[in-house]
Design a protein around this motif. Structure first.
Motif, short mmCIF file in Angstrom:
data_model
loop_
_atom_site.label_atom_id
_atom_site.label_comp_id
_atom_site.label_asym_id
_atom_site.label_seq_id
_atom_site.Cartn_x
_atom_site.Cartn_y
_atom_site.Cartn_z
N PRO A 1 0.82 -1.20 0.00
CA PRO A 1 0.00 0.00 0.00
C PRO A 1 0.86 1.26 0.00
O PRO A 1 2.03 1.24 0.39
N THR A 2 0.24 2.34 -0.44
CA THR A 2 0.98 3.61 -0.48
C THR A 2 1.08 4.23 0.91
O THR A 2 2.02 4.96 1.20
N ASP A 3 0.10 3.95 1.80
CA ASP A 3 0.17 4.50 3.14
C ASP A 3 1.04 3.61 4.03
O ASP A 3 1.28 2.45 3.74
N GLY A 4 1.53 4.18 5.13
CA GLY A 4 2.46 3.47 6.00
C GLY A 4 1.75 2.54 6.97
O GLY A 4 0.52 2.49 7.05
N VAL A 5 2.56 1.80 7.73
CA VAL A 5 2.04 0.85 8.69
C VAL A 5 1.18 1.54 9.74
O VAL A 5 0.07 1.09 10.06
N LEU A 6 1.65 2.65 10.28
CA LEU A 6 0.90 3.35 11.32
C LEU A 6 -0.43 3.87 10.80
O LEU A 6 -1.44 3.83 11.51
N ALA A 7 -0.44 4.32 9.54
CA ALA A 7 -1.69 4.80 8.96
C ALA A 7 -2.69 3.66 8.80
O ALA A 7 -3.90 3.83 9.03
N ARG A 8 -2.22 2.49 8.44
CA ARG A 8 -3.10 1.34 8.28
C ARG A 8 -3.62 0.86 9.64
O ARG A 8 -4.78 0.45 9.76
N ILE A 9 -2.77 0.92 10.66
CA ILE A 9 -3.23 0.58 12.00
C ILE A 9 -4.30 1.58 12.45
O ILE A 9 -5.34 1.20 13.00
N ALA A 10 -4.06 2.87 12.18
CA ALA A 10 -5.03 3.90 12.55
C ALA A 10 -6.36 3.69 11.85
O ALA A 10 -7.43 3.92 12.42
N GLU A 11 -6.32 3.21 10.61
CA GLU A 11 -7.56 2.92 9.88
C GLU A 11 -8.35 1.81 10.58
O GLU A 11 -9.58 1.87 10.66
N GLY A 12 -7.64 0.80 11.08
CA GLY A 12 -8.32 -0.27 11.82
C GLY A 12 -8.97 0.25 13.09
O GLY A 12 -10.12 -0.09 13.40
N PHE A 13 -8.26 1.10 13.85
CA PHE A 13 -8.85 1.67 15.06
C PHE A 13 -10.04 2.57 14.75
O PHE A 13 -11.00 2.64 15.52
N ALA A 14 -9.98 3.27 13.60
CA ALA A 14 -11.10 4.13 13.21
C ALA A 14 -12.36 3.31 12.96
O ALA A 14 -13.47 3.72 13.32
N VAL A 15 -12.20 2.14 12.35
CA VAL A 15 -13.35 1.26 12.13
C VAL A 15 -13.95 0.81 13.47
O VAL A 15 -15.17 0.77 13.64
N VAL A 16 -13.09 0.49 14.43
CA VAL A 16 -13.57 0.08 15.75
C VAL A 16 -14.36 1.20 16.41
O VAL A 16 -15.42 0.98 17.01
N ARG A 17 -13.86 2.42 16.30
CA ARG A 17 -14.57 3.56 16.91
C ARG A 17 -15.94 3.78 16.27
O ARG A 17 -16.89 4.15 16.95
N ARG A 18 -16.05 3.55 14.96
CA ARG A 18 -17.31 3.81 14.26
C ARG A 18 -18.34 2.71 14.46
O ARG A 18 -19.53 2.97 14.37
N GLU A 19 -17.90 1.49 14.72
CA GLU A 19 -18.80 0.35 14.78
C GLU A 19 -19.07 -0.05 16.23
O GLU A 19 -18.20 -0.60 16.92
N PRO A 20 -20.29 0.24 16.76
CA PRO A 20 -20.58 -0.05 18.18
C PRO A 20 -20.40 -1.52 18.55
O PRO A 20 -19.98 -1.83 19.67
N ARG A 21 -20.71 -2.44 17.63
CA ARG A 21 -20.57 -3.86 17.96
C ARG A 21 -19.11 -4.23 18.19
O ARG A 21 -18.79 -4.98 19.12
N LEU A 22 -18.22 -3.70 17.34
CA LEU A 22 -16.80 -3.95 17.53
C LEU A 22 -16.31 -3.33 18.83
O LEU A 22 -15.58 -3.95 19.61
N ARG A 23 -16.72 -2.10 19.06
CA ARG A 23 -16.28 -1.41 20.27
C ARG A 23 -16.73 -2.15 21.53
O ARG A 23 -15.94 -2.36 22.46
#
Length: 400
Positions: free
Chosen positions: A203-225
């Motif tokens: 991917p063009t984005d870095g490792v930390l950016a991809r990790i941040a994307e995963g955490f963002a999904v968790v924040r948005r999805e109440p079931r995951l959270r």
């Protein structure tokens, strides 16, 4: 299709059988070595705190590296990743077996090995279990996890009992030699794995950016959270008590190594029975209730175990601990897998490993309590705190 036929069809898939075999080996070795290491460390030091720290070190890599392993698993061909995980585990057990055979094994060797084994443990969700989901498909993931976690629970019957018998008979060296043989079987299964998912384009984005994307999904999805919050509660206040079962068995119930192994296996007996019941009776609509109900029963029964005045009652309490643990552990990875977007499942499962990896705080907390008030009362306090934490976070997990 009837549930029994559907489960049988999973074992008709060769790669599922191989992944299941690898999991079986990892699970048996994990519980075998944890009991043997606990007995060795307690006999060598007399410290319940150090016993808890050995298990804590197995969990520490999850918190430190779980999210990174999730990204790594997305980039590496999965069979290769599995081979690396099994080889590292085999090499670690081999070194410990040679040190023990030479009479040179020390507590610090076990501490280092526990940390290394923790790296392999942290990779299980984003590597092996992710591959299981890809092999069987989302529609059968719940049943596949019932079988996988049921296998883990069955290993908790075999592993501690085997560890106690081997430790009493030939010492800790024998336990590690058995581990080496079992890991060799897992290595063969990993080599024969037919599933191939090539590494994705970088991917063009870095490792930390991809990790941040995963955490963002968790924040948005109440079931995951909600699922991850319950996971944190379990790993801080619930699961650490297993490290003190040998201590309570030896100092509180006056049992020998073989009897301690049998007592520790009661958790696995209950969990295995619970896994079978869940596979047959629990529909997908009840997964969330099974998850929360499981941890509630687990926390209540671990408190009863710690207060049990004699082995029979302690074993019965551990049986119910295992029953509750089955509901929690089967649904944990299943709920995360089903709620996460397919393209982000590796990263979100890596975040699940991070939440499991918060457990060292619980082991530190429990270990300090055990040295201050004794192993039994430390478990009582921890279980009570867990139930309170679950009640206080109801608004967060009721969306599951």
């Amino acid at each position: 299709m009837k549930p029994g036929l559907d489960r049988n069809s999973l074992f008709a898939v060769p790669d599922f059988r191989r992944l299941w075999c690898i999991g079986l080996v990892v699970f048996v070795v994990r519980w075998l070595e944890m009991l043997a290491v606990s007995l060795f460390v307690y006999n060598a030091t007399g410290s319940a705190f150090l016993v808890a720290m050995m298990t804590m070190l197995r969990l520490l890599p999850m918190g430190l590296f779980g999210a990174f392993l999730g990204v790594w698993a997305e980039r590496l061909e999965q069979r290769t990743a599995l081979l690396i995980v099994v080889l590292v585990s085999l090499a670690t057990s081999l070194v410990l077996a040679l040190l023990a055979q030479a009479g040179a094994l020390a507590v610090w060797h076990l501490a280092v090995a526990s940390f290394i084994n923790g790296l392999s443990w942290a990779a299980d969700n984003p590597v092996r279990r992710l591959t299981i989901g890809q092999v069987v498909g989302s529609g059968r993931m719940g049943r596949a996890m019932s079988i996988d976690v049921g296998t883990n629970n069955a290993s908790r019957m075999l592993g501690p009992t085997l560890g106690g018998v081997i430790f009493a008979g030939v010492g800790i060296a024998g336990a590690f030699w058995v581990s080496v043989v079992l890991y060799a079987v897992a290595l063969v299964a990993a080599f024969r794995l037919g599933w191939r998912r090539g590494p994705r384009t970088a991917p063009t984005d870095g490792v930390l950016a991809r990790i941040a994307e995963g955490f963002a999904v968790v924040r948005r999805e109440p079931r995951l959270r909600g699922t991850l919050i319950v996971t944190i509660i379990f790993n801080v206040f619930g699961w650490p008590f297993t490290s003190l079962v040998p201590v309570i068995g030896q100092s509180g119930l006056d049992l020998g190594p073989e009897a301690i192994g049998l007592l520790a296996s009661m958790d696995g007996v209950g969990a295995f029975c619970g896994a079978l019941l869940i596979a047959w009776l629990v529909p997908p609509t009840a997964y969330g209730r099974c998850y929360v109900g499981g941890i509630t029963l687990y926390l209540a029964m671990l408190t009863l175990f710690a207060l049990a005045p004699q082995p029979l009652l302690a074993g019965a309490a551990l049986l119910l601990v295992g029953l509750g643990g089955a509901g929690f552990s089967i649904m944990q990875a299943t709920l995360v897998y089903l709620a996460a977007p397919p393209e982000l499942r590796g990263r979100v499962l890596g975040i699940l490993s991070v939440c499991i990896g918060i457990g060292p705080l619980g082991f530190l907390h429990l270990g300090l309590l055990a040295d201050a008030v004794g192993a039994q009362w430390a478990c009582v306090v921890s279980g009570t705190e867990g139930l309170l934490a679950l009640a206080l976070t109801r608004r967060s997990w009721r969306a599951i």
